[in-house]
Design an enzyme around this catalytic site. Structure first.
Site, PDB file in Angstrom:
ATOM      1  N   HIS B 167       0.866  -1.168   0.000  1.00  0.00           N
ATOM      2  CA  HIS B 167       0.000   0.000   0.000  1.00  0.00           C
ATOM      3  C   HIS B 167       0.902   1.215   0.000  1.00  0.00           C
ATOM      4  O   HIS B 167       1.732   1.381   0.883  1.00  0.00           O
ATOM      5  CB  HIS B 167      -0.912   0.019   1.228  1.00  0.00           C
ATOM      6  CG  HIS B 167      -1.824   1.197   1.249  1.00  0.00           C
ATOM      7  ND1 HIS B 167      -3.121   1.130   0.799  1.00  0.00           N
ATOM      8  CD2 HIS B 167      -1.627   2.479   1.616  1.00  0.00           C
ATOM      9  CE1 HIS B 167      -3.678   2.325   0.904  1.00  0.00           C
ATOM     10  NE2 HIS B 167      -2.798   3.161   1.402  1.00  0.00           N
ATOM     11  N   CYS B 168       0.780   2.046  -1.012  1.00  0.00           N
ATOM     12  CA  CYS B 168       1.690   3.183  -1.138  1.00  0.00           C
ATOM     13  C   CYS B 168       0.971   4.467  -0.736  1.00  0.00           C
ATOM     14  O   CYS B 168       0.068   4.897  -1.432  1.00  0.00           O
ATOM     15  CB  CYS B 168       2.168   3.296  -2.577  1.00  0.00           C
ATOM     16  SG  CYS B 168       3.350   4.628  -2.811  1.00  0.00           S
ATOM     17  N   PRO B 169       1.354   5.101   0.366  1.00  0.00           N
ATOM     18  CA  PRO B 169       0.687   6.349   0.743  1.00  0.00           C
ATOM     19  C   PRO B 169       1.022   7.493  -0.209  1.00  0.00           C
ATOM     20  O   PRO B 169       0.217   8.414  -0.361  1.00  0.00           O
ATOM     21  CB  PRO B 169       1.225   6.632   2.152  1.00  0.00           C
ATOM     22  CG  PRO B 169       2.450   5.814   2.295  1.00  0.00           C
ATOM     23  CD  PRO B 169       2.352   4.675   1.354  1.00  0.00           C
ATOM     24  N   GLY B 172      -1.445   7.160  -2.699  1.00  0.00           N
ATOM     25  CA  GLY B 172      -2.781   7.117  -2.106  1.00  0.00           C
ATOM     26  C   GLY B 172      -3.607   5.926  -2.540  1.00  0.00           C
ATOM     27  O   GLY B 172      -4.816   6.018  -2.680  1.00  0.00           O
ATOM     28  N   ASN B 173      -2.964   4.785  -2.784  1.00  0.00           N
ATOM     29  CA  ASN B 173      -3.701   3.616  -3.246  1.00  0.00           C
ATOM     30  C   ASN B 173      -2.847   2.376  -2.999  1.00  0.00           C
ATOM     31  O   ASN B 173      -1.647   2.469  -2.746  1.00  0.00           O
ATOM     32  CB  ASN B 173      -3.988   3.759  -4.752  1.00  0.00           C
ATOM     33  CG  ASN B 173      -5.184   2.938  -5.202  1.00  0.00           C
ATOM     34  OD1 ASN B 173      -5.802   2.207  -4.436  1.00  0.00           O
ATOM     35  ND2 ASN B 173      -5.522   3.063  -6.472  1.00  0.00           N
TER      36      ASN B 173
END
Lengths: 159, 389
Positions: B167-169, B172-173
């Site tokens: 999950h890559c902040p 944002g997804n």
């Protein structure tokens, strides 16, 4: 067969759902989309083995065609990359084209083979490509005891 | 009671469980926390704006007009990849409908046999053989499915994602099967853009300093200092990340598998998905087919007509075919009507589903788990949450 249905319309309006049988994914060849060709025992007296196996085999071949990694998929990938994937907004990908063929095939199979036997196939894409759902209907009019077969028989032969 | 059904079209994305936010009537799908994504956007757009304002006029005249043109193309590519990664469905697996969940539960119970009272039932695991390796498929208590190989549950988005990477902040997804190549191209093109801007900043400062002196140059183009700072720190992280993902792609591994050490170590299973050939692995990941989304976000939900209990929504093969059952998975499972629900209960259930049509900005109560399944802490998902670049 205890029940006779003449078309999908009749099936929808006059039948009551008895149970649903799920044909699971076969992961033995990796993550490609492929369904098990094991015949579920609940459908023993509803449909001939060969018909269902033929349907599953054809579906599997469609998915193989959609996910094939070869010249055409490279070309599509490289062309799309060169246009920063904007081309996907206008063009239909190969996978989507095959999915349309699959839903046409399932519709046709339902009309010709499954509805007359009181069954209904659901397109796997509507179930997240996880299962091939077969709804088993019983004709209200026939009034016979519904064969709500035990699902544990499927469980005992679990992989 | 002569109920008049609300005629507003309810699209399926409004009823999807999970913690995603949707925009543009279901066309855009992101995680809930978008703050870091806005920061990413600001940094990229801001730095490029400074570059075009301060460096490009000088370099276009003194060196070549191709420099700003190429920078503009690269910038557009970076933005396209970023937006594609952030806005697309990463490969979310929809949760099992009640009948499927029940079917799986019965299979599990049949396989487990009788568990003596007081003892914990065995963990729900299915073994499959892939390429002569045994791979264990875990059961997801939230989604009520056995996760396909390489899928994992993201606790931030509360979804099972196929070929889950992480999950890559920053985008944002989640990064999964459907948007991994866009993510990789984003990091690679961003590395190139950063290197490009950094290089031409230095060239510009050097060229100008020869004429005007170093301090005067900095006074004339203050933006340069800011750009160099941003690029310097970005370079280390983004180039490193690109290198890491290039390594993963050549081995056909995901970040999730790498962290958990699924395929490393002598006693462990070897990666059954790798073609043992770097070119083939790269081609499969980057040039493979473009998988469609299995979440029908923009399909219209059909309300059950209260005429007869047996009229399921007409079976339609078009892509807007709907779920005959309005999904109210935010509430307890028994409230979901099915073909056997008595007629008078249906309109009230449908009406309560209609009450909360707005997307996930409001915080719904945590879904109650039906008695058969028990929640399990998802250790791998928490690992993924902790991973930062």
């Amino acid at each position: 067969m205890a029940t006779e249905f003449h078309n999908l319309q009749e099936l929808r309006h006059s039948a009551s759902l008895v149970t649903k049988v799920f044909i699971q994914r076969d992961y033995s060849e990796g993550t490609v989309c492929r369904f098990q060709s094991k015949f579920p025992s609940e459908l023993d007296n509803r449909i001939e083995r060969t018909l269902l196996e033929e349907t599953v085999k054809t579906l599997n071949s469609y998915y193989v065609e959609a996910e094939k990694i070869g010249g055409q998929s490279y070309l599509e990938g490289c062309l799309a990359c060169a246009t920063a994937y904007i081309i996907f907004l206008c063009m239909e990908t190969r996978y989507e084209k095959v999915l349309k063929k699959i839903s046409g095939y399932i519709q046709e199979q339902n009309e010709k083979i499954y509805a007359p036997r009181g069954l209904l196939l659901t397109d796997p894409i509507e179930r997240g490509m996880r299962v091939l759902e077969i709804s088993v209907f019983e004709d209200r009019g026939s009034g016979s005891s519904s064969p709500s077969s035990s699902m544990s028989s499927a469980g005992s032969s679990a992989r | 009671m002569s109920a008049v059904m609300i005629t507003r079209k309810v699209r399926k994305w409004e009823k999807l469980p999970g913690k995603n936010t949707f925009c543009c009537d279901g066309r855009v799908m992101m995680a809930r926390q978008k703050g870091v994504f806005y920061l990413t956007l600001f940094l990229i757009v801001g730095t490029c704006a400074l570059f075009f304002a301060f460096e490009c006029p000088y370099l276009a005249v003194h060196l070549s007009p191709a420099i700003p043109v190429f920078a503009a193309l690269l910038f557009l590519f970076v933005m396209a990849m970023l937006l594609r990664t952030s806005f697309s469905d990463p490969g979310v697996l929809p949760r099992a409908l009640p009948e499927e969940a029940t079917f799986i539960e019965m299979e599990i119970e049949a396989a487990n046999g009788n568990v003596p009272a007081g003892q914990r039932p065995p963990p729900r695991i299915r073994n499959v053989q892939i390429n002569n390796q045994i791979v264990k498929l875990k059961y997801c208590y939230t989604c009520k499915i056995f996760r396909p190989p390489r899928a994992s549950h993201c606790s931030i988005c509360d979804n099972c994602v196929d070929r889950f990477d992480h999950h890559c902040p920053w985008v944002g997804n989640c990064v999964g099967k459907r948007n991994y190549r866009y993510f990789y191209l984003f990091t690679m093109s961003l590395s190139l853009l950063t290197i490009y801007i950094f290089t031409f900043d230095i060239v510009h400062v050097v060229m100008r300093s020869v004429d005007n002196g170093f301090l005067n140059t900095l006074k004339e183009t203050p933006g340069t200092v800011l750009e160099v700072l941003v690029c310097f720190f970005t370079l280390w992280s983004v180039v490193g990340l690109t290198g890491f993902h290039t390594y993963l792609i050549s081995l056909n591994q995901t970040t999730n598998e790498d962290i958990k050490g699924s395929w490393s170590g002598k006693n462990r299973v070897q990666n059954p998905y790798s073609h043992k050939n770097i070119i083939k692995n790269c081609c499969e990941v980057l040039c493979g087919p473009a998988y469609p989304s299995v979440l029908d976000r923009r399909g219209v939900m059909q309300e059950d007509s209260p005429v007869s209990a047996t009229s399921a929504a007409p079976y339609s093969t078009s892509s807007s075919s709907s779920n005959p059952v309005p999904q109210t998975t935010k509430t307890t499972a028994p409230l979901i009507p099915n073909e056997h629900t008595p007629d008078d209960a249906k309109p009230s259930i449908a009406a309560s589903a209609e009450k909360s049509p707005s997307p996930k900005e409001e915080h719904p109560p945590a879904p109650k788990v039906p008695p058969l399944a028990s929640p399990e802490t998802d250790a791998e998902a928490s690992l993924t949450k902790d991973k930062t670049h």
